[in-house]
Design an enzyme around this catalytic site. Structure first.
Site, mmCIF file in Angstrom:
data_model
loop_
_atom_site.group_PDB
_atom_site.id
_atom_site.type_symbol
_atom_site.label_atom_id
_atom_site.label_comp_id
_atom_site.label_asym_id
_atom_site.label_seq_id
_atom_site.Cartn_x
_atom_site.Cartn_y
_atom_site.Cartn_z
ATOM 1 N NE ARG A 46 -0.460 1.847 3.506
ATOM 2 C CZ ARG A 46 0.462 1.954 3.903
ATOM 3 N NH1 ARG A 46 1.634 1.356 3.694
ATOM 4 N NH2 ARG A 46 0.578 3.555 4.069
ATOM 5 N NE ARG A 89 -6.454 0.933 -2.369
ATOM 6 C CZ ARG A 89 -5.344 1.150 -1.092
ATOM 7 N NH1 ARG A 89 -3.998 1.554 -0.628
ATOM 8 N NH2 ARG A 89 -6.140 1.857 -0.083
ATOM 9 C CG ASP A 235 -2.970 7.507 -2.203
ATOM 10 O OD1 ASP A 235 -2.642 8.092 -0.467
ATOM 11 O OD2 ASP A 235 -2.471 7.108 -1.855
ATOM 12 C CG ASN A 253 -2.407 11.006 2.262
ATOM 13 O OD1 ASN A 253 -1.618 10.908 1.295
ATOM 14 N ND2 ASN A 253 -2.228 11.731 2.993
HETATM 15 O O1 MRU Z 1 -4.853 3.259 1.865
HETATM 16 P P1 MRU Z 1 -3.627 3.319 2.141
HETATM 17 O O2 MRU Z 1 -2.427 2.944 2.893
HETATM 18 O O3 MRU Z 1 -2.711 3.042 0.512
HETATM 19 O O4 MRU Z 1 -2.855 5.260 2.016
HETATM 20 C C1 MRU Z 1 -1.780 5.269 1.648
HETATM 21 C C2 MRU Z 1 -1.833 7.502 2.152
HETATM 22 O O5 MRU Z 1 -2.114 7.565 2.416
HETATM 23 C C3 MRU Z 1 -0.016 7.684 1.775
HETATM 24 O O6 MRU Z 1 -0.223 9.166 2.433
HETATM 25 C C4 MRU Z 1 -0.129 8.126 0.776
HETATM 26 O O7 MRU Z 1 -0.085 6.803 -0.209
HETATM 27 C C5 MRU Z 1 1.627 8.607 1.023
HETATM 28 S S1 MRU Z 1 2.874 7.040 0.033
HETATM 29 C C6 MRU Z 1 4.298 7.679 0.089
#
Ligand code: MRU
Length: 356
Positions: A46, A89, A235, A253
């Site tokens: 993730r 995703r 993200d 994010n």
């Molecule tokens: O749902 P996730 O755990 O994949 O979400 C991750 C985040 O929101 C992070 O802040 C983002 O991907 C940046 S990672 C460097």
């Protein structure tokens, strides 16, 4: 090991299984495309840049598993697998972007052995680049921090969200390399607790003084003057805010980011978003970004124990949009930018691939 890499002995993808943290630090081998897609959906792997690497390795995995004899049929089948990986995703742009990068490599091949070799080489290059640019982001971001300061972070934008080093937490690690003793307040990050399960583990491993708080304590921490900067990941960053946000860019994010941006603004705490250029989507507006909605059971249950009536309606968005007016600094591998952002600056860098 890195968060995700290629296992050359087993000829497949291997990743740290983040669903098992903090109890166990184990790895998971994705030998097939369905196993890789499941790993992305379950969040074994993730974080936007790590998802980019997963997507890139996914195309290589498809190229190495497919058994078609005819190159045309082979390339079509691999591209279909690649598409399925890209769709696992929707919000983190790195996933579809890096799938596209390696699929472009595949399209330039003329034989199956060449495709098998070149897709893996391209994926390895994407993974290596991720580590290099995170160090650059870290160095730029660390310049914004002073010795003795405390950073609040949300979710996990650390080594485990990237191939290595991290973006937001990379800034903290780079600050330590600059002999600045920066400590971290980690938000728990409900409902999947990436903050408590993942961020705390990796910060402790890096020797960073860490305090875990429930998400609801973040406002109090800012009122009490405990926070010198909020530093968290992205993200997807778009430069066009669409109908809701207009001309200004938007940071998508982890859910709760927006709330922390509003709180930081209220308390005059700098709000810092470190992210690589590969997370900046210069093609889309905020209106076109899909916010992933996750399984209601993630709220109705906590670690398998009932947490709410089984039939209660649930709204479980995984990300939220934060308008650039609330962001003080966007930190990329090329430097520190203070919004409002100049679109041309980002389009120039974003010439590597067109995101589908
Ligand atoms: O749902 P996730 O755990 O994949 O979400 C991750 C985040 O929101 C992070 O802040 C983002 O991907 C940046 S990672 C460097």
């Amino acid at each position: 090991m890195r968060t995700i890499e290629w296992d050359h002995d087993r000829d497949c993808v291997v990743m740290v299984d983040q669903t098992k943290l903090p109890a166990e630090y184990t790895t998971y081998h994705a030998e097939t495309i369905p196993e890789l897609i499941e790993s992305i959906e379950l969040l074994r792997v993730r974080g936007a840049p790590a998802l980019g690497a997963a997507g890139a390795y996914g195309v290589a995995l498809a190229a190495r598993r497919n058994e078609a004899d005819d190159f045309g049929a082979y390339a079509e089948a691999v591209a279909a697998d690649a598409e399925a990986v890209a769709s696992a995703r929707p919000t983190a742009v790195n996933l579809s972007r890096e799938v596209e990068t390696v699929t472009t490599e595949l399209r330039q091949c003329t034989s199956i052995p060449e495709a098998r070799e070149r897709t893996l080489a391209a994926a390895e290059e994407i993974a290596d680049t991720d580590v290099e640019r995170n160090k650059q982001i870290g160095d730029h971001g660390a310049d914004l921090l002073a010795d003795g300061q405390t950073v609040m972070t949300h979710c996990n934008a650390g080594a485990l969200a990237t191939v290595d080093w991290g973006t937001a937490l990379g800034v903290v690690y780079s600050a330590h390399e600059q002999d600045k003793d920066v400590d971290v307040i980690a938000n728990e990050t409900r409902p999947l607790n990436q903050g408590s399960r993942i961020t705390t583990v990796e910060l402790q491993e890096h020797g960073v003084e860490t305090t875990l708080i429930p998400d609801n304590a973040s406002g109090l921490c800012m009122q009490e003057g405990r926070v010198d900067a909020v530093v968290l990941g992205a993200d997807r960053v778009v430069l066009d805010g669409g109908e809701r946000f207009g001309d200004q860019g938007v940071v998508f994010n982890k859910i709760g980011t927006y709330k922390h941006a509003v709180l930081a603004d209220r308390h005059d705490v700098p709000f810092v978003v470190p992210a690589p250029h590969s997370t900046i989507d210069t093609e889309r507006s905020a209106d076109e970004v899909e916010i992933e909605r996750r399984d209601p059971q993630e709220l109705r249950e906590i670690y398998g124990t009932q947490n709410a009536p089984e039939d209660v309606d649930v709204y479980n968005p995984a990300f939220d949009p934060t308008p650039m007016e609330l962001v003080d600094y966007l930190v990329t591998e090329t430097g520190v930018y203070e919004p409002p952002l100049d679109r041309a600056t980002f389009e120039e860098v974003d010439d590597r691939v067109t995101v589908e």
